[in-house]
Design an enzyme around this catalytic site. Structure first.
Site, PDB file in Angstrom:
ATOM      1  N   ASN A  10       0.926  -1.302   0.128  1.00 31.64           N
ATOM      2  CA  ASN A  10       0.065  -0.072   0.105  1.00 31.64           C
ATOM      3  C   ASN A  10       1.174   1.038   0.097  1.00 31.64           C
ATOM      4  OD1 ASN A  10      -1.664   1.897   0.381  1.00 31.64           O
ATOM      5  ND2 ASN A  10      -2.819   1.029   2.393  1.00 31.64           N
ATOM      6  N   ARG A  94      -2.651  -2.065  -3.667  1.00 25.65           N
ATOM      7  CA  ARG A  94      -3.536  -1.263  -3.424  1.00 25.65           C
ATOM      8  C   ARG A  94      -3.670   0.102  -4.238  1.00 25.65           C
ATOM      9  NH1 ARG A  94      -5.240   3.218   1.155  1.00 25.65           N
ATOM     10  NH2 ARG A  94      -7.489   3.547   0.419  1.00 25.65           N
ATOM     11  N   HIS A 183     -12.822   3.002  -0.503  1.00 30.57           N
ATOM     12  CA  HIS A 183     -12.856   2.017   0.562  1.00 30.57           C
ATOM     13  C   HIS A 183     -13.635   0.911   0.167  1.00 30.57           C
ATOM     14  CE1 HIS A 183     -12.931   5.381   3.830  1.00 30.57           C
ATOM     15  NE2 HIS A 183     -11.520   4.977   3.762  1.00 30.57           N
ATOM     16  N   ARG A 244     -11.841  15.584   7.018  1.00 28.55           N
ATOM     17  CA  ARG A 244     -12.656  16.117   5.678  1.00 28.55           C
ATOM     18  C   ARG A 244     -13.823  16.423   6.108  1.00 28.55           C
ATOM     19  NH1 ARG A 244     -11.232  10.641   2.933  1.00 28.55           N
ATOM     20  NH2 ARG A 244      -8.937  10.779   3.226  1.00 28.55           N
ATOM     21  N   GLU A 387      -8.398  -5.000   5.258  1.00 29.71           N
ATOM     22  CA  GLU A 387      -8.191  -4.794   3.642  1.00 29.71           C
ATOM     23  C   GLU A 387      -6.962  -5.530   2.963  1.00 29.71           C
ATOM     24  OE1 GLU A 387      -8.763  -0.786   4.852  1.00 29.71           O
ATOM     25  OE2 GLU A 387      -9.454  -0.268   2.986  1.00 29.71           O
TER      26      GLU A 387
END
Ligand code: AMP
Length: 404
Positions: A10, A94, A183, A244, A387
């Site tokens: 990742n 990823r 996601h 965010r 993940e």
């Protein structure tokens, strides 16, 4: 000997996270992280997981991703897990943005790399770093299958009614403006794991997945297929997140430019990095926010209330989108650990069949579990996401298919 290991990478702009998995049982052989790549204070932290080995740390300049991956390869080799091992089946990467084209994990070739590069304008923060990671790994092991697993792929099944913004169609298409969602690897994993927890097939179950980490997103999954999600063209839309804003009236941007005299870059930074929980109360960690609330801090209380209000609106919206809901699954750092968030998110929603059992909700446990009262119409569940395991599983399945 059959190759049964998958390395998951990742790559961020200045970081490289990795896990080496044994696909016979999904066990971790090693996990680690390189941080501050390109600075003098880079740091590699490597943990050989098998047998509970001690973590090792390296500090000092690591110039680029190439040097970072070479350093990781050296650490793995010290544990007899080198990248040259015949037991390594593939490297799974990823990749944040796969646009409309990548609906499945994909073995990387030059054409795939070119397409990921073409998507940089819609993912300027993420895709360049993901590409660097893939190119570096390819250079190190050109003979090994490299598989790209896209954060957007699970959401490519969204109907046009959910994926399109109500703006001029030609302008939207020219600039590839639509809702992609992110996601996805987590939403896919958690929706399947929730069906398993209920003892039912994914095709028979409708689930609302709430991925509440530092970034946060909700999805509506009907029979294993995503039909709506809260993030959009970028990961800025939707829920209140750590830094965010999530949903705002787009006119806030015009107003800040015209009246606040802010540049587009400054507004981008404001909404992505200085908003959300951080913007509201100065903290983005839910543990700290809960601690401040317990001490009577009003700003922390308001930040929490705004976070919960938005979450409730999405739960209600996705109940309407799905029609029938079998489960609401909470996942990621906040979703898995913050019992007060789960409790507040479903409080007052008994008309929708939603409630938590206070004791089950407050109990700490590692695995997937149901926290709604026995016999509830909708199961409220805590389902830890994984993940890396999902990326490794998808990578291994694809490589296995290619070899069979
Ligand atoms: P993630 O992005 O999934 O790693 O989630 C990180 C976030 O999870 C942190 O910023 C915290 O807000 C939250 N978190 C982690 N552990 C806990 C905990 N024990 N209680 C409440 N929130 C937590």
């Amino acid at each position: 000997m059959t190759a049964t290991r998958v390395l998951v990478l990742n790559s961020g702009s200045s970081s490289l996270k990795y896990q080496l998995l044994d696909m016979r049982d999904g066990g971790r052989l090693a996990v680690g992280l390189v941080e501050r790549i390109g600075e003098r204070t880079s740091r590699l932290r490597h943990t050989p997981s098998a047998g509970g080995g001690e973590s090792r740390e390296r500090t000092g300049a690591i110039a680029d991703h190439d040097a970072a991956l070479k350093a990781v390869a050296e650490e793995l080799a010290r544990d007899g897990l080198g990248l040259d091992s015949p037991e390594l089946a593939a490297i799974g990467h990823r990749v944040v943005h796969g646009g409309r084209r990548f609906t499945e994990p994909t073995v990387v070739d030059d054409a795939v790399l070119a397409e990921i590069e073409r998507l940089i304008p819609v993912a300027p923060l993420h895709n360049p770093a993901n590409l660097t990671g893939i190119r570096t790994a390819r250079a190190l092991r050109p003979d090994l299958p490299q598989v790209a697993v896209f954060d957007t792929a699970f959401h490519t099944t969204m109907p046009e009614s959910a994926a399109r913004y109500a703006i001029d169609v030609e302008t939207a298409d020219r600039h590839r403006i639509r809702r992609y969602g992110f996601h996805g690897t987590s939403h896919a994993f958690v929706s399947r794991a929730t069906a398993a927890l209920l003892g039912r097939a994914p095709e028979d179950v409708n689930v609302i997945v709430l991925h509440l980490g530092n970034g946060a997103s909700a999805s509506a999954v009907r029979g294993g297929t995503c039909v709506d999600t809260s993030m959009g063209l970028t990961p800025l839309e939707g829920l209140v997140m750590g830094t965010r804003s999530g949903d705002v009236d787009p006119a806030v941007i015009f107003h800040l430019a015209r009246v606040g005299d802010m540049s587009i870059g400054e507004i981008d930074t404001l909404l992505n990095k200085k908003s959300g929980l951080t913007g509201l109360c100065g903290d983005n960690d839910m543990r700290e926010i809960r601690r401040r609330i317990d001490e009577g801090d009003e700003r922390a209380r308001l930040a929490f209330d705004i976070y919960i209000h938005r979450l409730k609106k999405y739960i209600g919206a996705y109940c309407a989108v799905l029609g029938r809901v079998d489960a609401v699954a909470f996942t990621a750092g906040v979703g898995e650990n913050a019992a007060p968030v789960r409790e507040a998110a479903v409080a007052g929603l008994d008309q929708l069949g939603l409630a938590v059992d206070p004791e089950l909700n407050a109990a700490r446990a590692d695995g997937p579990r149901i926290v709604s009262p026995a016999g509830a119409r909708v199961a409220v569940a805590v389902v830890p996401t994984d993940e890396e395991l999902e990326i490794a599983t998808q990578t291994y399945a694809l490589v296995g298919k290619a070899n069979s």
